[in-house]
Design a protein around this motif. Structure first.
Motif, mmCIF file in Angstrom:
data_model
loop_
_atom_site.group_PDB
_atom_site.id
_atom_site.type_symbol
_atom_site.label_atom_id
_atom_site.label_comp_id
_atom_site.label_asym_id
_atom_site.label_seq_id
_atom_site.Cartn_x
_atom_site.Cartn_y
_atom_site.Cartn_z
ATOM 1 N N ALA A 76 0.840 -1.202 0.000
ATOM 2 C CA ALA A 76 0.000 0.000 0.000
ATOM 3 C C ALA A 76 0.869 1.244 0.000
ATOM 4 C CB ALA A 76 -0.915 0.002 1.229
ATOM 5 N N THR A 77 0.266 2.349 -0.338
ATOM 6 C CA THR A 77 0.926 3.643 -0.158
ATOM 7 C C THR A 77 0.500 4.202 1.191
ATOM 8 O OG1 THR A 77 -0.883 4.967 -1.096
ATOM 9 C CG2 THR A 77 0.712 4.022 -2.650
ATOM 10 N N ASN A 78 1.139 5.299 1.603
ATOM 11 C CA ASN A 78 0.748 5.910 2.877
ATOM 12 C C ASN A 78 -0.694 6.405 2.871
ATOM 13 O OD1 ASN A 78 3.375 5.421 3.573
ATOM 14 N ND2 ASN A 78 3.784 7.476 4.327
ATOM 15 N N LYS A 79 -1.259 6.593 1.686
ATOM 16 C CA LYS A 79 -2.633 7.088 1.576
ATOM 17 C C LYS A 79 -3.664 5.956 1.474
ATOM 18 C CE LYS A 79 -1.213 11.354 1.500
ATOM 19 N NZ LYS A 79 -1.401 12.218 2.688
ATOM 20 N N THR A 80 -3.190 4.708 1.387
ATOM 21 C CA THR A 80 -4.144 3.588 1.257
ATOM 22 C C THR A 80 -3.932 2.507 2.318
ATOM 23 O OG1 THR A 80 -2.717 2.371 -0.307
ATOM 24 C CG2 THR A 80 -4.298 3.943 -1.241
ATOM 25 N N LYS A 81 -3.051 2.750 3.267
ATOM 26 C CA LYS A 81 -2.721 1.695 4.233
ATOM 27 C C LYS A 81 -3.884 1.346 5.151
ATOM 28 C CE LYS A 81 2.283 2.037 4.349
ATOM 29 N NZ LYS A 81 3.472 2.429 5.112
ATOM 30 N N ALA A 82 -4.672 2.333 5.538
ATOM 31 C CA ALA A 82 -5.782 2.051 6.457
ATOM 32 C C ALA A 82 -6.769 1.069 5.835
ATOM 33 C CB ALA A 82 -6.486 3.347 6.856
ATOM 34 N N ARG A 83 -7.055 1.234 4.554
ATOM 35 C CA ARG A 83 -8.011 0.313 3.915
ATOM 36 C C ARG A 83 -7.401 -1.072 3.729
ATOM 37 N NH1 ARG A 83 -9.674 3.565 -1.116
ATOM 38 N NH2 ARG A 83 -8.953 5.251 0.228
ATOM 39 N N VAL A 84 -6.089 -1.135 3.439
ATOM 40 C CA VAL A 84 -5.430 -2.437 3.279
ATOM 41 C C VAL A 84 -5.408 -3.190 4.610
ATOM 42 C CG1 VAL A 84 -3.204 -3.558 2.849
ATOM 43 C CG2 VAL A 84 -4.049 -1.822 1.268
ATOM 44 N N PHE A 85 -4.993 -2.516 5.672
ATOM 45 C CA PHE A 85 -5.001 -3.157 6.992
ATOM 46 C C PHE A 85 -6.441 -3.441 7.433
ATOM 47 C CE2 PHE A 85 -0.596 -1.724 7.338
ATOM 48 C CZ PHE A 85 -0.018 -2.769 8.042
ATOM 49 N N ILE A 88 -6.150 0.444 12.075
ATOM 50 C CA ILE A 88 -5.720 1.838 11.961
ATOM 51 C C ILE A 88 -4.397 2.059 12.693
ATOM 52 C CG2 ILE A 88 -6.331 4.238 12.442
ATOM 53 C CD1 ILE A 88 -8.096 2.825 10.333
ATOM 54 N N SER A 89 -4.258 1.474 13.878
ATOM 55 C CA SER A 89 -3.035 1.690 14.658
ATOM 56 C C SER A 89 -1.816 1.123 13.933
ATOM 57 C CB SER A 89 -3.176 1.062 16.053
ATOM 58 O OG SER A 89 -3.409 -0.331 15.968
ATOM 59 N N LYS A 90 -1.962 -0.045 13.309
ATOM 60 C CA LYS A 90 -0.834 -0.627 12.570
ATOM 61 C C LYS A 90 -0.519 0.190 11.315
ATOM 62 C CE LYS A 90 -1.363 -5.403 14.146
ATOM 63 N NZ LYS A 90 -1.576 -6.814 13.728
ATOM 64 N N ALA A 91 -1.557 0.653 10.635
ATOM 65 C CA ALA A 91 -1.338 1.501 9.458
ATOM 66 C C ALA A 91 -0.598 2.775 9.859
ATOM 67 C CB ALA A 91 -2.676 1.835 8.803
#
Length: 395
Positions: free
Chosen positions: A124-133, A321-324
């Motif tokens: 993921a990118t920094n802008k898509t990590k929350a959705r991936v996690f 969210i915390s891991k992202a």
């Protein structure tokens, strides 16, 4: 779903089937151990040791993954250990075998966690990590819905046939292992890693705290203070039992919570990418505080159901969210160490949190336990409100 790569799908399916196997046994294991003569004290000590082992393993093996620049071998080995630990419980008449089984399962979790989360971060990118996690968390938690449901269905037709259930749990574990062979190692991790020349001793990962950047330390400090008061879900389940719900309804409400958790993890991850990780995490903390303050005064089954619904929302808004967030504020070649160290210390804090909650419950009763916990959640939320923590390491 365009941001969900094949690798994320594979890891999510691995977690789904592993959690099915684990959660088939989670609500059954204490009942089984008690039925063959083990005391509540033994069960409590067993779970405490298991959590401490898992916590240490997450830190050590996450660091080792960064040192070696490898991810996939840790994922494969970790999930394999957890799968083969399940049938050992069928030999539960021997306390040593039970202990070995639980420790193997928790070592497996420790081996895979940091490396797996580093792979998710790299997809993921920094802008898509929350959705991936969030997507991975949704699939993982779906296993916590299917696992207990399958166990309940089996025990309905074959009451107290626990032994075969332990063997049955091996099947989804084997499927999970099969999926790990679809993972491929990416090109070797950057040689600029801070750990390349370090001695990889059993305690070397602990030195990461001093070497990490200020954003990581401020973020993880707040997360760990919260973890120290975030006790086991068992206390919520006990509260549901206290208001008069039958055993099957208590298990049903636990499944309901996981269903809410699974259903909202991905949508809230998408929303977090849009509004910011900090805002979403604060929303989750607020919901958590409401749940615990509500559970401190609630006496009706309807309000308990509402509390478990809100609790599912809290989990969906914070866990992934915390891991992202952590992965966003550290360099890519430190991701496994950073997440591994946090989740490891989180496990240890959770052990003490449950001890403190049990002590408060014993001395002052359930209302005080829940209200005190809710109060500290509010304090942690205030900490994040007044503390400046970056959400993105990119310029």
């Amino acid at each position: 779903m365009k941001y969900i790569s094949k690798t994320v799908w594979v890891l999510s399916l691995v977690s789904l089937f592993t959690d099915i196997a684990s959660e088939m046994l989670y609500p059954v294991l204490p009942i089984y151990l008690k039925s063959i003569g083990y005391s509540i004290l033994f069960i409590g000590v067993l779970e405490g040791i298991a959590e401490v082992v898992a916590g240490y393993g997450k830190g050590y093996f996450g660091h080792l993954s960064d040192v070696t620049g490898k991810r996939v071998p840790f994922v494969k080995f970790g999930y394999t250990l957890s799968a083969i630990s399940k049938p050992l419980l069928s030999l539960g008449q021997n306390p040593f075998v039970v202990l070995v089984s639980r420790i193997l399962d928790r070592i497996g979790k420790g081996v895979r966690t940091g490396a797996r989360d580093a792979i998710l971060s790299s997809e993921a990118t920094n802008k898509t990590k929350a959705r991936v996690f969030g997507f991975h968390r949704a699939m993982d938690t779906l296993g916590a819905v299917l696992g207990p449901s399958l166990a309940l269905a089996y025990l309905y037709f074959y009451p107290q046939d626990y032994i075969f259930l332990f063997y049955l749990a091996l099947l989804p574990g084997i499927i999970a292992i099969g999926f790990t062979f679809l993972l491929k190692e990416k090109s070797k991790q950057s040689t600029e890693t801070n750990f390349r020349d370090q001695n990889n001793s059993l305690t070397s990962f602990l030195s990461y705290w001093k070497k990490s950047n200020p954003n990581y330390r401020k973020l993880v400090f707040g997360l760990l203070v919260f973890a120290f008061w975030n006790s086991s879900d068992v206390f919520l389940i006990l509260k549901a039992k206290d208001v008069g719900l039958a055993d099957h309804l208590v298990i049903g409400i636990y499944i309901f919570y996981n269903l809410v958790y699974a259903g909202f993890s991905y949508p809230l991850g998408i929303f977090a990418d849009k509004i910011g990780l900090k805002k979403m995490f604060l929303f989750g903390l607020g919901i958590y505080a409401i749940v615990y303050l509500l559970m401190g005064i609630v006496q009706s089954s309807g309000l308990v159901l509402l509390a478990f619904f809100l609790y599912g929302l809290y989990a969906a808004a914070t866990e992934g969210i915390s891991k992202a967030w952590i992965s966003n504020v550290v360099p890519n070649n430190e991701t496994a160490t950073a997440i591994g160290m946090y989740t490891g210390l989180q496990s240890i804090c959770a052990f003490f949190a449950s001890f403190v909650a049990g002590w408060l419950w014993f001395l002052f009763g359930a209302p005080v336990t829940f209200i005190v916990t809710g109060f500290f959640a509010v304090l942690v939320a205030l900490y994040f409100l007044v503390t400046k923590v970056a959400e993105d390491s990119e310029p």
